[in-house]
Design an enzyme around this catalytic site. Sequence first.
Site, mmCIF file in Angstrom:
data_model
loop_
_atom_site.group_PDB
_atom_site.id
_atom_site.type_symbol
_atom_site.label_atom_id
_atom_site.label_comp_id
_atom_site.label_asym_id
_atom_site.label_seq_id
_atom_site.Cartn_x
_atom_site.Cartn_y
_atom_site.Cartn_z
ATOM 1 N N LYS A 65 5.907 -8.578 -1.493
ATOM 2 C CA LYS A 65 6.927 -8.374 -2.236
ATOM 3 C C LYS A 65 7.903 -7.866 -1.419
ATOM 4 C CE LYS A 65 4.606 -7.101 -5.643
ATOM 5 N NZ LYS A 65 3.251 -7.411 -5.390
ATOM 6 N N THR A 66 7.598 -6.739 -0.964
ATOM 7 C CA THR A 66 8.690 -5.845 -0.149
ATOM 8 C C THR A 66 8.923 -6.566 0.878
ATOM 9 O OG1 THR A 66 7.337 -3.660 -0.851
ATOM 10 C CG2 THR A 66 8.883 -3.519 1.229
ATOM 11 N N ASP A 110 10.315 -0.965 -6.154
ATOM 12 C CA ASP A 110 9.104 -1.163 -6.054
ATOM 13 C C ASP A 110 8.637 -0.795 -7.485
ATOM 14 O OD1 ASP A 110 6.741 -2.410 -5.509
ATOM 15 O OD2 ASP A 110 6.194 -0.795 -4.006
ATOM 16 N N THR A 159 3.579 -5.723 -10.437
ATOM 17 C CA THR A 159 2.504 -6.282 -10.420
ATOM 18 C C THR A 159 2.152 -6.457 -11.922
ATOM 19 O OG1 THR A 159 1.254 -3.991 -10.706
ATOM 20 C CG2 THR A 159 1.215 -5.107 -8.527
ATOM 21 N N ARG A 218 -2.046 -7.569 3.272
ATOM 22 C CA ARG A 218 -2.133 -6.227 3.537
ATOM 23 C C ARG A 218 -3.690 -5.921 3.771
ATOM 24 N NH1 ARG A 218 0.205 -2.751 -1.068
ATOM 25 N NH2 ARG A 218 1.919 -3.479 -0.267
#
Length: 327
Positions: A65-66, A110, A159, A218
């Site tokens: 997402k980032t 975020d 999330t 990640r």
Amino acid sequence: MSRVIQSEMQDLDLKWENKLRPQVFEDFPGQKEVKEKLRVFVQAAVKRSEPLDHTLLFGPPGLGKTTLAQILAHEMKVDIKITSAPAIDKKGDLAAILTSLKPFSILFIDEIHRLPRPIEEYLYTAMEDYYIDIVTGEGLGVQTMKFQLVPFTLVGATTRAGLLDNPFRDRFGIQERLQFYDRDALGQILVRSAKILNLEMEPAAAGEIAKRARGTPRVANRLLKRVRDYADVKGDGKVTNEIAVYALDQLGVDKNGLDEMDRRILKIMAEKYEGGPVGIETLSAALGEESETLEEVYEPFLIQEGFIQKTPRGRVLTNYSKQLSLV
């Protein structure tokens, strides 16, 4: 460990992670449908000389997402300011950020579901009409001043999209859910990361890491970093399939991508609750882990892979997990 040392280690991890982040859509494997739609939206906004519509990206942690927010800024050729909801607890904090934005820039927040309700409502006029009310003075001398903002794009990442109020969520013109990655996409990510790190790696080793990476970039990059350590100490620096298997086994990550906590969850459900159903709070107490962590970090993968199932009465083990002798 002192807070200073811990902070320095976190900064090093962040720099390492940022080093591996793609900057353009072409270098971003996976999420094909989301990526293609965002590419169209960006090109349309650039063609009309307009800011990109406010965008909400949601899905389990670690899916990009980032990274996508940074790619959007790069493709739009605009600045991006990155923050997180827990860092914004006053209207003044948000006002300071909004008034510092440049035209068409992107504000990335975020964990946006964690914004306090007053802050969330303060964003309404900023998102719709590009202005905010700034209150000055106290008591009888209090005054409200309307401050005009430059056109900008809010990109929110969460999330737990269901925790956003409908009026807030509806103000995002673009809403996209990120899915877990398949092994091919994770393999491409690992090959790219190894190249950036000047690390020699066998294709089979990349496949082995991808298989155990929980469908998450990640996690894949984190495992690659640890496997590289074993390659340097136990081998000649090259990540072979043998080294990868050995390292991942030592790290407690099995062939299904399950780590120690995953196996604890499944084992407790099987032994203490006869496979369920069991409520998330009960499971949280039994494991000594926050319920939010269980719901956001562990559950999505276990559900996606068919190990557990959510029902109105609680979580239950599936026949699939029992057949694999995981519990």
